[in-house]
Design an enzyme around this catalytic site. Structure first.
Site, PDB file in Angstrom:
ATOM      1  CG  HIS A 147     -19.426  98.294  20.730  1.00  0.00           C
ATOM      2  ND1 HIS A 147     -18.735  98.988  19.574  1.00  0.00           N
ATOM      3  CD2 HIS A 147     -19.737  99.073  21.614  1.00  0.00           C
ATOM      4  CE1 HIS A 147     -18.764 100.492  19.919  1.00  0.00           C
ATOM      5  NE2 HIS A 147     -19.415 100.454  21.163  1.00  0.00           N
ATOM      6  CE1 TYR A 198     -13.378  96.342  13.063  1.00  0.00           C
ATOM      7  CE2 TYR A 198     -11.261  96.069  12.164  1.00  0.00           C
ATOM      8  CZ  TYR A 198     -11.969  96.055  13.184  1.00  0.00           C
ATOM      9  OH  TYR A 198     -11.607  95.557  14.289  1.00  0.00           O
ATOM     10  N   PRO A 207      -2.878  94.218  13.798  1.00  0.00           N
ATOM     11  CG  PRO A 207      -2.935  96.361  13.841  1.00  0.00           C
ATOM     12  CD  PRO A 207      -2.197  95.383  13.308  1.00  0.00           C
ATOM     13  CE  LYS A 238     -10.039  87.590  17.745  1.00  0.00           C
ATOM     14  NZ  LYS A 238     -10.879  87.946  18.765  1.00  0.00           N
ATOM     15  CE1 TYR A 272     -13.056  92.570  15.192  1.00  0.00           C
ATOM     16  CE2 TYR A 272     -14.837  92.697  16.863  1.00  0.00           C
ATOM     17  CZ  TYR A 272     -13.699  93.405  16.463  1.00  0.00           C
ATOM     18  OH  TYR A 272     -13.268  94.692  16.437  1.00  0.00           O
TER      19      TYR A 272
HETATM   20  P1  FAD Z   1       3.273  94.488  26.259  1.00  0.00           P
HETATM   21  O1  FAD Z   1       2.284  95.267  26.592  1.00  0.00           O
HETATM   22  O2  FAD Z   1       4.259  94.822  25.052  1.00  0.00           O
HETATM   23  O3  FAD Z   1       4.203  94.561  27.404  1.00  0.00           O
HETATM   24  C1  FAD Z   1       5.249  94.146  27.663  1.00  0.00           C
HETATM   25  C2  FAD Z   1       5.919  94.806  28.883  1.00  0.00           C
HETATM   26  O4  FAD Z   1       7.291  94.398  29.150  1.00  0.00           O
HETATM   27  C3  FAD Z   1       6.329  96.429  28.531  1.00  0.00           C
HETATM   28  O5  FAD Z   1       5.722  97.061  29.638  1.00  0.00           O
HETATM   29  C4  FAD Z   1       7.582  96.654  28.575  1.00  0.00           C
HETATM   30  O6  FAD Z   1       7.847  97.914  28.687  1.00  0.00           O
HETATM   31  C5  FAD Z   1       8.175  95.476  29.306  1.00  0.00           C
HETATM   32  N1  FAD Z   1       9.444  95.201  28.939  1.00  0.00           N
HETATM   33  C6  FAD Z   1      10.132  95.058  27.561  1.00  0.00           C
HETATM   34  N2  FAD Z   1      11.378  94.695  27.917  1.00  0.00           N
HETATM   35  C7  FAD Z   1      11.615  94.470  29.256  1.00  0.00           C
HETATM   36  C8  FAD Z   1      12.639  94.311  29.842  1.00  0.00           C
HETATM   37  N3  FAD Z   1      13.913  93.736  29.320  1.00  0.00           N
HETATM   38  N4  FAD Z   1      12.698  94.130  31.154  1.00  0.00           N
HETATM   39  C9  FAD Z   1      11.554  94.399  31.637  1.00  0.00           C
HETATM   40  N5  FAD Z   1      10.581  94.771  31.056  1.00  0.00           N
HETATM   41  C10 FAD Z   1      10.491  94.862  29.902  1.00  0.00           C
HETATM   42  N6  FAD Z   1      -3.548  95.109  19.437  1.00  0.00           N
HETATM   43  C11 FAD Z   1      -4.699  95.463  19.352  1.00  0.00           C
HETATM   44  O7  FAD Z   1      -5.511  94.318  19.585  1.00  0.00           O
HETATM   45  N7  FAD Z   1      -5.128  96.476  18.650  1.00  0.00           N
HETATM   46  C12 FAD Z   1      -4.406  97.807  18.459  1.00  0.00           C
HETATM   47  O8  FAD Z   1      -4.752  98.652  18.009  1.00  0.00           O
HETATM   48  C13 FAD Z   1      -3.142  97.438  19.001  1.00  0.00           C
HETATM   49  N8  FAD Z   1      -2.012  98.480  18.947  1.00  0.00           N
HETATM   50  C14 FAD Z   1      -0.897  98.513  19.246  1.00  0.00           C
HETATM   51  C15 FAD Z   1      -0.078  99.578  18.914  1.00  0.00           C
HETATM   52  C16 FAD Z   1       1.446  99.390  19.590  1.00  0.00           C
HETATM   53  C17 FAD Z   1       2.424 100.347  19.443  1.00  0.00           C
HETATM   54  C18 FAD Z   1       1.972  98.046  20.075  1.00  0.00           C
HETATM   55  C19 FAD Z   1       3.367  97.931  20.191  1.00  0.00           C
HETATM   56  C20 FAD Z   1       0.934  97.094  19.959  1.00  0.00           C
HETATM   57  C21 FAD Z   1      -0.358  97.231  19.617  1.00  0.00           C
HETATM   58  N9  FAD Z   1      -1.401  95.964  19.802  1.00  0.00           N
HETATM   59  C22 FAD Z   1      -2.464  96.076  19.573  1.00  0.00           C
HETATM   60  C23 FAD Z   1      -0.902  94.976  20.449  1.00  0.00           C
HETATM   61  C24 FAD Z   1      -1.227  94.882  21.877  1.00  0.00           C
HETATM   62  O9  FAD Z   1      -1.302  96.052  22.359  1.00  0.00           O
HETATM   63  C25 FAD Z   1      -0.414  93.903  22.391  1.00  0.00           C
HETATM   64  O10 FAD Z   1      -0.904  92.688  21.979  1.00  0.00           O
HETATM   65  C26 FAD Z   1      -0.441  93.755  23.857  1.00  0.00           C
HETATM   66  O11 FAD Z   1       0.132  94.993  24.514  1.00  0.00           O
HETATM   67  C27 FAD Z   1       0.312  92.590  24.343  1.00  0.00           C
HETATM   68  O12 FAD Z   1       0.391  92.693  26.024  1.00  0.00           O
HETATM   69  P2  FAD Z   1       1.908  92.206  26.508  1.00  0.00           P
HETATM   70  O13 FAD Z   1       1.575  92.293  28.046  1.00  0.00           O
HETATM   71  O14 FAD Z   1       2.199  90.791  26.118  1.00  0.00           O
HETATM   72  O15 FAD Z   1       2.950  92.855  25.829  1.00  0.00           O
HETATM   73  C1  DHB Z   2      -9.098  99.138  17.803  1.00  0.00           C
HETATM   74  C2  DHB Z   2      -8.029  98.393  17.573  1.00  0.00           C
HETATM   75  C3  DHB Z   2      -7.885  97.363  16.559  1.00  0.00           C
HETATM   76  O1  DHB Z   2      -6.744  96.702  16.481  1.00  0.00           O
HETATM   77  C4  DHB Z   2      -9.073  96.945  16.183  1.00  0.00           C
HETATM   78  O2  DHB Z   2      -9.129  95.989  15.112  1.00  0.00           O
HETATM   79  C5  DHB Z   2     -10.289  97.311  16.480  1.00  0.00           C
HETATM   80  C6  DHB Z   2     -10.221  98.742  17.545  1.00  0.00           C
HETATM   81  C7  DHB Z   2      -9.157 100.247  19.163  1.00  0.00           C
HETATM   82  O3  DHB Z   2      -7.999 100.398  19.349  1.00  0.00           O
HETATM   83  O4  DHB Z   2      -9.876 100.702  19.377  1.00  0.00           O
END
Ligand code: FAD
Ligand code: DHB
Length: 393
Positions: A75, A204, A295, A299, A387
């Protein structure tokens, strides 16, 4: 207790942990990834979808971007909607040609798991009772339970990639970390719907009923969000209510939002959080384990991958040439980008969401800010470069 040894013990098989494991594998560094959930659960979790150009490049260069390149949707702009009008921000024109790619985090995680298993690297699901020890010594240890057996993993370094609710950050002794946070009185109710996206680009929308976002996952799948209360339960949001709010908040004369079967629904609270430093002794924390953004700026996932890129490079220098400079700078290097993303995400959030009792002055300021950002090339460029992801920080 069974004892094994590796170079890097990685807690968490989210995007951060899995990417780190792969980057280290490419450099010949051994790691073991421990995940407390099942593979099915991790592969079904619907979360983010917007990747910065630099993150796409990182995955492609690491050989993890084959399907991303085939199925990801490039995009070059986004739309901001307010006061009944849509305004395009031409991201690529304003940010040196860089773009974003729409590719579900779920798909990225599936690709990374498949790659890890194909390269034969240890990746254990459904581990229990994970705990980290001896962090301030040269021989840290991770203990856990797997298949009914108590296990001990000796290592040189632990990477805490276990998300915001993980155990690594809370294992750092009191008094070491400084924590910074902000709660918002908003949540996002997100749905995945089996219907072709009604817009080619993300929309948005600022609306008197609250924020709404139109996004997508593929030419057949829409991803949509509406601002809700942070403690709302999905049961308060039957499909009819979600579509009605989306129609009211995104609707424009001459444009229709197509509806379709809702495949998934969930509520996400919104908060900002940073802990400093992102290290204690031989424990390095990365991604959501160290910082959370609301969100709105898309980022969270991008920051998590920036962290592990920095960590992987630093670990390579340390293991290969005993050079500690990168590891010593890890936290400061990451925090520069983290705080930029914290500001950007806070700024987008406060510009687009409606508090329940909004002060008339605050509303005028929001609308003025939106008008400025959509009419001034300088202001639009500031949004665009944040962005798509800043290259120099
Ligand atoms: P995570 O993806 O949280 O991965 C951490 C992993 O560690 C998980 O698999 C978990 O099960 C595991 N874990 C936890 N505790 C333990 C333990 N004690 N032992 C072993 N494993 C463990 N960001 C956006 O930019 N846009 C969005 O729309 C958006 N939606 C989101 C919706 C939700 C519900 C959540 C929670 C987050 C969202 N985010 C979004 C944020 C984005 O998804 C996260 O920033 C991203 O997942 C970060 O990746 P990570 O690997 O750091 O953590
Ligand atoms: C999506 C999530 C976001 O947090 C955002 O700012 C834009 C798009 C998505 O899940 O597609």
């Amino acid at each position: 207790m069974n004892t094994t040894r590796t170079q890097v013990a990685i807690v968490g098989a989210g995007p951060a942990g899995l990417t780190l494991a792969h980057l280290l594998h490419l450099e010949g560094i051994d790691s073991v990834v421990l995940e407390d959930r099942s593979r099915e659960y991790v592969e079904a979790r619907i979360r983010a979808g917007v990747l910065e150009q630099a993150i796409v490049d990182l995955l492609v260069e690491a050989g993890a971007g084959e399907r991303l390149q085939r199925e990801g949707l490039v995009h070059h702009g986004i739309e901001l909607q307010f006061a009944g009008e849509r305004h395009r921000i031409p991201l690529s024109d304003l940010a040196g040609g860089r773009a974003i790619v729409i590719y579900g985090q779920t798909e990225m995680v599936k690709d990374l798991i498949a790659l890890r298993l194909a390269t034969g690297g240890p990746l254990l699901f459904e581990v229990d009772n994970v705990s980290v020890h001896d962090l301030d010594t040269g021989r840290p240890v991770v203990r856990y339970r797997h298949d009914g057996r108590e296990e001990e993993l000796e290592c040189d370094v632990i990477a805490g990639c276990d998300g915001f609710h993980g155990i690594c950050r809370p294992s750092i002794p009191d008094g070491i970390l400084s924590e910074f946070s902000r709660e918002y009185p908003f949540g996002w109710l997100g749905i995945l719907a089996a219907v072709a996206p009604s817009s080619d680009e993300l929309v948005y929308a600022h609306n008197e009923r609250g924020f709404a976002l139109l996004s997508l996952r593929s030419p057949e799948l829409s991803r949509l969000y509406v601002q809700c209360r942070p403690d709302d339960d999905v049961s308060e949001w039957p499909d009819d209510r979600v579509w009605e709010e989306l129609q009211l908040r995104l609707g424009l004369d001459g444009w229709t939002l197509a509806e379709g079967p809702v495949l998934e629904k969930g509520v996400t609270g919104m908060r900002s959080y940073v802990c400093e430093p992102m290290r204690y002794g031989r424990l390095f924390i990365a991604g959501d384990a160290a910082h959370i953004v609301p969100p709105t700026g898309a980022k969270g996932l991008n920051l998590a991958l920036h962290d592990v890129r920095v960590l992987a490079e630093a670990l390579v220098d340390w293991f290969r040439s005993a050079n500690p400079v990168g590891l010593d700078a890890y936290s400061d290097t990451c925090l520069r980008r983290v705080w930029r993303a914290e500001h950007f995400s806070w700024w987008m959030t406060q510009m687009l969401h409606r508090p329940e009792e909004q002060d008339a002055f605050d509303l005028k300021l929001q609308l003025s800010q939106l008008r400025y950002v959509t009419s001034s090339p300088a202001a639009a460029t500031a949004l665009a470069e944040n962005y798509v992801g800043l290259t120099s920080l």
